[in-house]
Every structure is written in structure tokens, then in C-alpha cells.
Design a protein around this motif. Structure first.
Motif, PDB file in Angstrom:
ATOM      1  N   ASN A   1      10.011   7.100  -2.637  1.00 57.45           N
ATOM      2  CA  ASN A   1      10.791   8.322  -2.813  1.00 57.45           C
ATOM      3  C   ASN A   1      10.693   8.786  -4.262  1.00 57.45           C
ATOM      4  O   ASN A   1      11.620   8.591  -5.055  1.00 57.45           O
ATOM      5  N   PRO A   2       9.575   9.423  -4.649  1.00 60.72           N
ATOM      6  CA  PRO A   2       9.412   9.852  -6.038  1.00 60.72           C
ATOM      7  C   PRO A   2      10.403  10.956  -6.405  1.00 60.72           C
ATOM      8  O   PRO A   2      10.831  11.739  -5.553  1.00 60.72           O
TER       9      PRO A   2
ATOM     10  N   GLY B   1       7.757   3.117 -11.648  1.00 57.52           N
ATOM     11  CA  GLY B   1       9.123   2.620 -11.522  1.00 57.52           C
ATOM     12  C   GLY B   1      10.011   2.731 -12.729  1.00 57.52           C
ATOM     13  O   GLY B   1      11.182   2.352 -12.657  1.00 57.52           O
ATOM     14  N   GLY B   2       9.516   3.213 -13.856  1.00 58.30           N
ATOM     15  CA  GLY B   2      10.380   3.430 -15.014  1.00 58.30           C
ATOM     16  C   GLY B   2      11.120   2.207 -15.508  1.00 58.30           C
ATOM     17  O   GLY B   2      12.192   2.328 -16.108  1.00 58.30           O
ATOM     18  N   PHE B   3      10.600   1.000 -15.257  1.00 55.93           N
ATOM     19  CA  PHE B   3      11.255  -0.256 -15.650  1.00 55.93           C
ATOM     20  C   PHE B   3      12.632  -0.426 -15.007  1.00 55.93           C
ATOM     21  O   PHE B   3      13.481  -1.163 -15.512  1.00 55.93           O
ATOM     22  N   GLN B   4      12.845   0.231 -13.877  1.00 56.18           N
ATOM     23  CA  GLN B   4      14.128   0.139 -13.193  1.00 56.18           C
ATOM     24  C   GLN B   4      14.190  -1.074 -12.274  1.00 56.18           C
ATOM     25  O   GLN B   4      13.154  -1.564 -11.805  1.00 56.18           O
TER      26      GLN B   4
ATOM     27  N   PHE C   1       0.823  -1.205   0.000  1.00 52.15           N
ATOM     28  CA  PHE C   1       0.000   0.000   0.000  1.00 52.15           C
ATOM     29  C   PHE C   1       0.858   1.256   0.000  1.00 52.15           C
ATOM     30  O   PHE C   1       0.471   2.284  -0.560  1.00 52.15           O
ATOM     31  N   VAL C   2       2.033   1.196   0.633  1.00 52.63           N
ATOM     32  CA  VAL C   2       2.985   2.307   0.552  1.00 52.63           C
ATOM     33  C   VAL C   2       3.365   2.562  -0.897  1.00 52.63           C
ATOM     34  O   VAL C   2       3.400   3.703  -1.366  1.00 52.63           O
ATOM     35  N   LEU C   3       3.637   1.498  -1.637  1.00 53.50           N
ATOM     36  CA  LEU C   3       4.049   1.636  -3.037  1.00 53.50           C
ATOM     37  C   LEU C   3       2.924   2.124  -3.933  1.00 53.50           C
ATOM     38  O   LEU C   3       3.167   2.583  -5.050  1.00 53.50           O
ATOM     39  N   GLN C   4       1.670   2.036  -3.444  1.00 53.09           N
ATOM     40  CA  GLN C   4       0.528   2.567  -4.184  1.00 53.09           C
ATOM     41  C   GLN C   4       0.053   3.910  -3.625  1.00 53.09           C
ATOM     42  O   GLN C   4      -0.961   4.440  -4.074  1.00 53.09           O
ATOM     43  N   CYS C   5       0.789   4.442  -2.636  1.00 50.98           N
ATOM     44  CA  CYS C   5       0.442   5.727  -2.010  1.00 50.98           C
ATOM     45  C   CYS C   5      -0.926   5.693  -1.350  1.00 50.98           C
ATOM     46  O   CYS C   5      -1.671   6.671  -1.376  1.00 50.98           O
TER      47      CYS C   5
ATOM     48  N   ARG D   1      14.285   1.870  -7.958  1.00 50.38           N
ATOM     49  CA  ARG D   1      12.876   2.260  -8.032  1.00 50.38           C
ATOM     50  C   ARG D   1      12.546   3.292  -6.956  1.00 50.38           C
ATOM     51  O   ARG D   1      13.095   3.265  -5.852  1.00 50.38           O
ATOM     52  N   ALA D   2      11.592   4.169  -7.269  1.00 56.27           N
ATOM     53  CA  ALA D   2      11.112   5.123  -6.260  1.00 56.27           C
ATOM     54  C   ALA D   2      10.440   4.390  -5.109  1.00 56.27           C
ATOM     55  O   ALA D   2      10.586   4.767  -3.941  1.00 56.27           O
ATOM     56  N   GLY D   3       9.698   3.356  -5.416  1.00 56.91           N
ATOM     57  CA  GLY D   3       9.072   2.522  -4.404  1.00 56.91           C
ATOM     58  C   GLY D   3       9.804   1.203  -4.301  1.00 56.91           C
ATOM     59  O   GLY D   3       9.953   0.492  -5.295  1.00 56.91           O
ATOM     60  N   ARG D   4      10.278   0.884  -3.118  1.00 59.65           N
ATOM     61  CA  ARG D   4      11.035  -0.360  -2.962  1.00 59.65           C
ATOM     62  C   ARG D   4      10.838  -0.924  -1.555  1.00 59.65           C
ATOM     63  O   ARG D   4      10.573  -0.192  -0.603  1.00 59.65           O
ATOM     64  N   PHE D   5      10.954  -2.242  -1.432  1.00 60.87           N
ATOM     65  CA  PHE D   5      10.791  -2.913  -0.155  1.00 60.87           C
ATOM     66  C   PHE D   5      12.080  -2.799   0.657  1.00 60.87           C
ATOM     67  O   PHE D   5      13.185  -2.835   0.102  1.00 60.87           O
ATOM     68  N   ARG D   6      11.904  -2.681   1.981  1.00 54.38           N
ATOM     69  CA  ARG D   6      13.042  -2.539   2.879  1.00 54.38           C
ATOM     70  C   ARG D   6      12.888  -3.469   4.082  1.00 54.38           C
ATOM     71  O   ARG D   6      11.787  -3.922   4.407  1.00 54.38           O
ATOM     72  N   SER D   7      13.990  -3.714   4.768  1.00 55.78           N
ATOM     73  CA  SER D   7      13.931  -4.464   6.009  1.00 55.78           C
ATOM     74  C   SER D   7      13.206  -3.643   7.069  1.00 55.78           C
ATOM     75  O   SER D   7      13.130  -2.408   6.983  1.00 55.78           O
TER      76      SER D   7
END
Length: 350
Positions: free
Chosen positions: A250-251, A259-262, A221-225, A267-273
Motif C-alpha cells: 500500500n504505497p 519502507g522508510g525505516f519504519q 514478490f508482492v513487496l517487490q511489485c 510499512r507500505a509492504g507488509r506480511f499478512r495472514s
């Protein structure tokens, strides 16, 4: 109110060919040493479970639970994420998702779907044999290629898509109902049910099936704002499982939610520990406790920077530190008194 169970950990991202990650006994010993109290089992991993055998033999399930219990752990849920994905696959993804299925059903979408459906039904029976009341999965996707409305989606396309998705899942959910097990879908980009509105569309197509539930994972949901805390207000009655996973968004002037295919690292949105992202877990644990969620808090480790070993080691105390031992009394009880109708009438001037 009720107290959340945990910490627990999903084993899928940790399994490998080297010890201690290559067998049930060794990985349980490892996770117990870090402070975990439960493990979520990926059912496609035959080094951890024989799903067909678990569906048909309570003795085998008792043996499996006993092996896990030797390390002071419980089995929290059985996961069928990969099999659930294969219940509904748009043809554009056939080649990429074939790897989730055994060799004998690859290049044969109908056979692959039938295999996946059987796997889901076995997981329902295995869960009951283990005395587990919930299981976690993905919904699969027929509509995902049409997620962004350009070109304009034809009238009736989404209704037909959710209708077909429900048609495939209802017989599976009926088996879960027969076994007294909730099937908890992880709302995840790439799945047709990925947010609240799409979950509601699926639920409506199912006629409000009582076993259609949610594996709550705020990272998606964070990655979807989205407002992932208010989500709990809307759907707490359907939340029966909880993946504790962090994420950040982090846009920039070059990139946003798509994500611009990155790669993940860029990526602006990414999973973290846990603790390294933006998720407000204090608010989440408070909100879930307020609504009497009393099942497990399960770490799903995914991070593009930190190692899984460090993520797992940090995850157990992080979750333990967020679990709220709910109060059995109000903080101002000391100042109260017994009910007295006569006094209350006097206070109100009646």
C-alpha cells in the motif's frame, strides 16, 4: 496434472517456551488438531531435531518420523534458513547475524561459515535418511549492501559476488546431489538471490546445477511489485517447494518499497495472514497445478497484526480450500469419439 499436497505448516514462527509450542510432540498434536497434514522442521531448533544425529542415523530419523506420524502428520521438508544465511555474510552484517550461530563460533566469521556449511551438508544427509526429496534454505548475501546502484557499482562487482557465492554453495549442492535432494532457495530481500534475475545470475555461476531450486514464496514478490504468477511460468521447472504466505503493498506519498525505516506495522509492504493480503492464491494454485507441482503447500505464518494462533487456525482450511484435485479427464470427453483416420480425412475434405 498432479495434486498439491497439504495443508502443511512451517514450525519456526510458533516455537516457544510454553506448551504446546515447546516440544515436537505437543506442537504436532496442536497443528494436527487444526487440520494440518504436514510440518516443515526448522533444523536449528534442537527441541524438534538433533540435526547431526539425523544425518548419521536412519534409525533416529525413523523414530522422529514415527513420532510425527502418530499425530497423522508427515515431515514435509527440513529448513536450514538460518544456517544458509551464514554461508555468505557481508562483514557489515557480522554482528547482527552472529546470533544465528552457536557461541563457540561467534566473532569468528571463518569458523561460523564452516559451521554453517557443515549444517547444510548434514541437512542433505538427514533429508535422505527421512526419505525427503527437497530441503529449503536461504542463500546468504555478499552483494546486498550494493543492491541499489548508488554510488555506481564498480565494473565486475556483481559478477565477482555471484562467482564467490556459487563457489561457496557448489560443494554443498554437490552433497545434495549425492543424496538425491533438491536444495530450494527462498528468494528473499536481504539475500543475494531475491528475484528471477538474481536467481539466474546465481544459477549461471553454478553452471546450471541441477539441485539449485526454488522455494516459491509470493509474499516477497508482492513487496517487490513483481508479477508473482508469471514467475511460475518462467521457473516452474525449478520450483520444488512452496511457502503459502500473504502480503500487501500500500504505497503512499511518503513511502514505497523501501519502507522508510519504519517498523512492519507502518510499512507500505507488509506480511499478512492468509486471506488478509493481496496475493491471488487461486491463480497461484491453478498455475502450479497446471505445471504438475505435486509437493507440499506449507503455511509460513508472518503477520504484523494477527496472532500466530489465529493465523494457524485460519491457515489450514484456507490452504485446503485452494488445493485443486486435478482432473484425470477433459470436461468434453463425453462428446468425443475414438480416433478414425478415414473419418478425419473425410472431415477435412481430403
Amino acid at each position: 496434472m498432479k495434486t498439491i499436497k497439504g495443508p502443511a505448516i512451517f514450525l519456526a514462527q510458533f516455537m516457544g517456551d510454553e506448551p504446546p509450542f515447546n516440544s515436537l510432540d505437543s506442537i504436532c498434536a496442536y497443528m494436527a488438531s487444526l487440520g494440518y497434514k504436514g510440518v516443515q522442521i526448522p533444523t536449528w531448533e534442537n527441541r524438534l531435531i538433533d540435526l547431526e544425529k539425523a544425518a548419521n542415523s536412519k534409525a533416529y530419523c525413523d523414530e522422529l518420523k514415527g513420532k510425527v506420524a502418530e499425530h497423522g502428520l508427515a515431515i514435509t521438508e527440513l529448513s536450514t534458513h538460518l544456517q544458509g544465511q551464514l554461508v555468505a555474510v557481508h562483514p557489515v552484517y557480522d554482528a547482527m547475524f552472529d546470533g544465528f550461530a552457536p557461541e563457540e563460533v561467534r566473532n569468528n566469521p571463518k569458523a561460523r561459515t564452516a559451521w554453517a556449511v557443515q549444517q547444510l551438508k548434514w541437512a542433505a544427509q538427514a533429508s535422505r535418511n527421512m526419505g525427503i526429496d527437497a530441503s529449503v534454505s536461504f542463500s546468504g548475501a555478499l552483494l546486498w549492501p550494493f543492491m541499489y546502484p548508488w554510488p555506481q557499482r564498480p565494473a565486475g562487482l556483481t559478477e565477482m559476488g555471484f562467482g564467490e557465492l556459487a563457489k561457496r554453495w557448489k560443494p554443498i549442492l554437490d552433497v545434495y546431489d549425492e543424496q538425491g535432494v533438491d536444495l530450494c532457495y527462498e528468494l528473499h530481500p536481504g539475500e543475494d538471490i531475491h528475484d528471477g534475475d538474481s536467481f539466474e545470475a546465481f544459477l549461471e555461476a553454478l553452471g546450471g546445477h541441477s539441485r539449485c531450486c526454488i522455494n516459491y514464496d509470493p509474499s516477497h514478490f508482492v513487496l517487490q511489485c513483481m508479477d508473482y504468477v508469471q514467475f511460475i511460468d518462467f521457473y516452474h521447472e525449478r520450483i520444488k517447494a512452496f511457502h503459502v504466505k500473504d502480503a500487501e503493498f500500500n504505497p503512499t506519498g511518503k513511502q514505497g518499497v523501501y519502507g522508510g525505516f519504519q517498523p512492519w506495522l507502518k510499512r507500505a509492504g507488509r506480511f499478512r495472514s492468509l486471506g488478509d493480503g493481496d496475493v491471488d492464491f487461486r491463480a497461484i494454485f491453478s498455475k502450479l497445478s497446471e505445471y504438475d507441482y505435486d509437493s507440499w503447500a506449507v503455511l509460513e505464518w508472518e503477520c504484523c497484526i494477527k496472532s500466530p494462533e489465529q493465523g494457524a487456525a485460519e491457515g489450514a482450511p484456507f490452504i485446503q480450500g485452494h488445493i485443486i484435485e486435478v482432473t484425470a479427464k477433459a470436461f468434453d470427453d463425453f462428446a468425443g469419439g475414438a480416433a478414425d483416420d478415414a473419418q478425419n480425412r473425410q472431415i477435412l475434405g481430403l
